[in-house]
Design an enzyme around this catalytic site. Structure first.
Site, mmCIF file in Angstrom:
data_model
loop_
_atom_site.group_PDB
_atom_site.id
_atom_site.type_symbol
_atom_site.label_atom_id
_atom_site.label_comp_id
_atom_site.label_asym_id
_atom_site.label_seq_id
_atom_site.Cartn_x
_atom_site.Cartn_y
_atom_site.Cartn_z
ATOM 1 N N TYR A 198 24.775 -93.072 -2.765
ATOM 2 C CA TYR A 198 25.122 -92.661 -1.474
ATOM 3 C C TYR A 198 26.458 -92.007 -1.415
ATOM 4 O O TYR A 198 27.134 -91.844 -0.482
ATOM 5 C CB TYR A 198 24.841 -93.983 -0.717
ATOM 6 C CG TYR A 198 23.332 -94.030 -0.295
ATOM 7 C CD1 TYR A 198 22.843 -93.604 0.958
ATOM 8 C CD2 TYR A 198 22.402 -94.713 -1.276
ATOM 9 C CE1 TYR A 198 21.439 -93.615 1.026
ATOM 10 C CE2 TYR A 198 21.341 -94.821 -1.105
ATOM 11 C CZ TYR A 198 20.688 -94.456 0.213
ATOM 12 O OH TYR A 198 19.344 -94.657 0.300
ATOM 13 N N LYS A 248 16.459 -101.617 -12.331
ATOM 14 C CA LYS A 248 15.346 -100.907 -13.254
ATOM 15 C C LYS A 248 16.223 -100.514 -14.480
ATOM 16 O O LYS A 248 16.587 -99.340 -14.876
ATOM 17 C CB LYS A 248 15.203 -99.544 -12.671
ATOM 18 C CG LYS A 248 14.123 -98.619 -13.372
ATOM 19 C CD LYS A 248 12.638 -99.049 -13.163
ATOM 20 C CE LYS A 248 11.752 -98.262 -13.934
ATOM 21 N NZ LYS A 248 10.425 -98.999 -14.331
ATOM 22 N N ASP A 271 9.700 -101.440 -9.937
ATOM 23 C CA ASP A 271 8.297 -101.083 -9.669
ATOM 24 C C ASP A 271 7.370 -102.297 -9.618
ATOM 25 O O ASP A 271 6.568 -102.382 -8.574
ATOM 26 C CB ASP A 271 7.907 -100.086 -10.916
ATOM 27 C CG ASP A 271 8.447 -100.813 -12.380
ATOM 28 O OD1 ASP A 271 9.212 -101.416 -12.135
ATOM 29 O OD2 ASP A 271 7.572 -100.479 -13.254
ATOM 30 N N ASP A 312 17.066 -99.342 0.052
ATOM 31 C CA ASP A 312 16.478 -98.519 1.215
ATOM 32 C C ASP A 312 15.112 -98.255 0.986
ATOM 33 O O ASP A 312 14.235 -98.450 2.197
ATOM 34 C CB ASP A 312 17.149 -97.088 0.921
ATOM 35 C CG ASP A 312 16.602 -96.252 1.897
ATOM 36 O OD1 ASP A 312 16.539 -96.406 3.288
ATOM 37 O OD2 ASP A 312 16.437 -94.882 1.354
ATOM 38 N N ASP A 320 11.969 -100.621 3.667
ATOM 39 C CA ASP A 320 10.841 -100.069 4.344
ATOM 40 C C ASP A 320 9.323 -100.665 4.189
ATOM 41 O O ASP A 320 8.725 -100.886 4.901
ATOM 42 C CB ASP A 320 10.686 -98.282 4.292
ATOM 43 C CG ASP A 320 11.549 -97.748 5.275
ATOM 44 O OD1 ASP A 320 12.543 -98.187 5.812
ATOM 45 O OD2 ASP A 320 11.554 -96.491 5.433
#
Ligand code: ATP
Length: 371
Positions: free
Chosen positions: A148, A204, A237, A261, A265
């Site tokens: 970002y 990750k 994941d 982010d 959701d």
């Protein structure tokens, strides 16, 4: 779960009215903000509210996004910002959203993006057999770093040889402070049924050994300082899978800006969707910004279809930040009551319009439904 567990609030300011900046923004932003602000008076805490016009309309009229001096004014003279949504198809490249929302997140150093994943009613959960107590956790998303910061660039654009690079920026300071915030939250007594609070860090590192190796090393060090907390780690994941398979294993999840982010959701989806997802962009003890997770939803703007409950729940978080936990809890209970009674908008399977749903919250808040 209607009980506040918010440890990032402002210092008390006895005898001084809190100052709240309202940026209603675009699309359904003004609709849901207007509904939520109806709760201020019945909650009985006098606030000084000032509206700021920053939005697509304002930009198209004036070419102004976030004006010079706005950051200083907000930082020095306001206690919190109540934000609707920004995003309008008439504005190219989302320049207003980028300048205003990212400008405030970065400029006010709002490094904690705090998002409750708390199911209000089993009916809203798309997961088979999960109950309210199973979906009841927090996600802390790092809010000032990662991709970002928009480091990178492209070369030979629009040719077959195009090269595009977006950097994922992670600093020791940035990673450490968000992980510490997760432990601060985990150490607040809350209504989890587990003996020791649990923090799960999501990264990750197997694919991003440098950037997320830093997350792993920092996490291990901070976790060692909190032997009372049960600390674990998941790759993103697996975490996505576990949000769906066993959400009950989470109390506090901490992760990077981009993964946060995406995961939040998913978190919203397992609670009934964007219409009930609240968030805070927080710097502990300083002016912070509270916004529903949903965007401006131009497809439903102006039609009375927007669910205002995310905005009410967001306002409840704002009250927590002001140290007004009682008001926050009352508002959350009122929202819970209308959801349980099915007094909701179409996205949640109800029939009510935005303002009718607002009426129902107000009735619940003032006890009218119990009379
Ligand atoms: P933006 O670019 O501002 O994020 P968007 O339309 O891409 O806007 P969202 O606004 O987050 O993304 O919403 C995605 C979809 O979810 C919307 O198109 C809308 O149909 C639905 N939605 C979002 N928020 C609400 C809400 N509060 N009430 C009802 N439906 C909603």
């Amino acid at each position: 779960m209607t009980q506040s567990v918010y440890p990032f609030g402002l210092a008390p300011a006895p005898g001084r009215r809190r100052r709240i900046a309202v940026i209603a923004g675009d699309g359904i932003g003004p609709e849901v903000v207007a509904q939520a602000l109806r709760a201020v008076e019945p909650l009985g805490i006098a606030l000084d509210i000032q509206h700021f016009p920053w939005s697509a309309d304002h930009y198209l009229k004036t070419q102004e996004t976030l004006p010079k001096g706005a950051l200083t004014e907000l930082r020095e003279h306001f206690d919190a910002i109540f934000f609707g949504a920004l995003g309008d198809p008439r504005v190219p490249d989302g320049v207003v959203a980028k300048d205003v929302l990212l400008g405030l997140r970065f400029g006010l150093d709002l490094y904690i993006n705090l998002r409750p994943v708390q199911l209000l009613d089993e009916k809203l959960c798309p997961l088979k057999g999960k109950q309210r107590r199973d979906v009841n956790f927090w996600v802390l998303r790092e809010n000032t770093e990662g991709p970002y910061v928009q480091m990178g660039g492209s070369f030979k654009r629009d040719t077959p040889d195009e090269v595009a690079i977006s950097e994922d920026l992670n600093t020791r300071r940035g990673v450490e402070r968000i992980i510490r915030a997760a432990y601060t939250l985990a150490n607040v007594p809350h209504d989890s049924s587990h003996k020791s609070p649990r923090v799960c860090m999501v990264d990750k590192a197997n694919a991003l050994p440098h950037a997320h190796g830093l997350w792993q090393r920092t996490f291990r060090q901070v976790a060692a300082e909190h032997p009372n907390v049960s600390s674990s780690h998941l790759f993103v994941d697996v975490a996505a899978m576990e949000f769906v398979r066993t959400p009950e294993r989470f109390d506090v999840v901490v992760t990077s800006n981009l993964f946060g982010d995406i995961l939040t959701d998913l978190g919203a989806a397992i609670c009934g969707g964007l219409g009930v997802a609240a968030s805070g962009n927080i710097h502990p003890g300083r002016c912070s910004l509270f916004e529903p997770v949903h965007g401006s939803a131009p497809d439903i703007a102006g039609k009375g279809l927007a669910n205002p409950l995310a905005a009410y729940l967001t306002l409840a978080m704002l009250y927590d930040h002001l140290g007004e936990h009682d008001a926050g809890d009352r508002l959350r209970r009122a929202v819970e009551e209308v959801v349980l009674a099915g007094l909701v908008t179409r996205d949640l399977g109800g029939q009510l319009s935005t303002s009718e749903c607002g009426d129902a919250v107000l009735r619940a808040l003032t006890g009218a439904t119990r009379n």
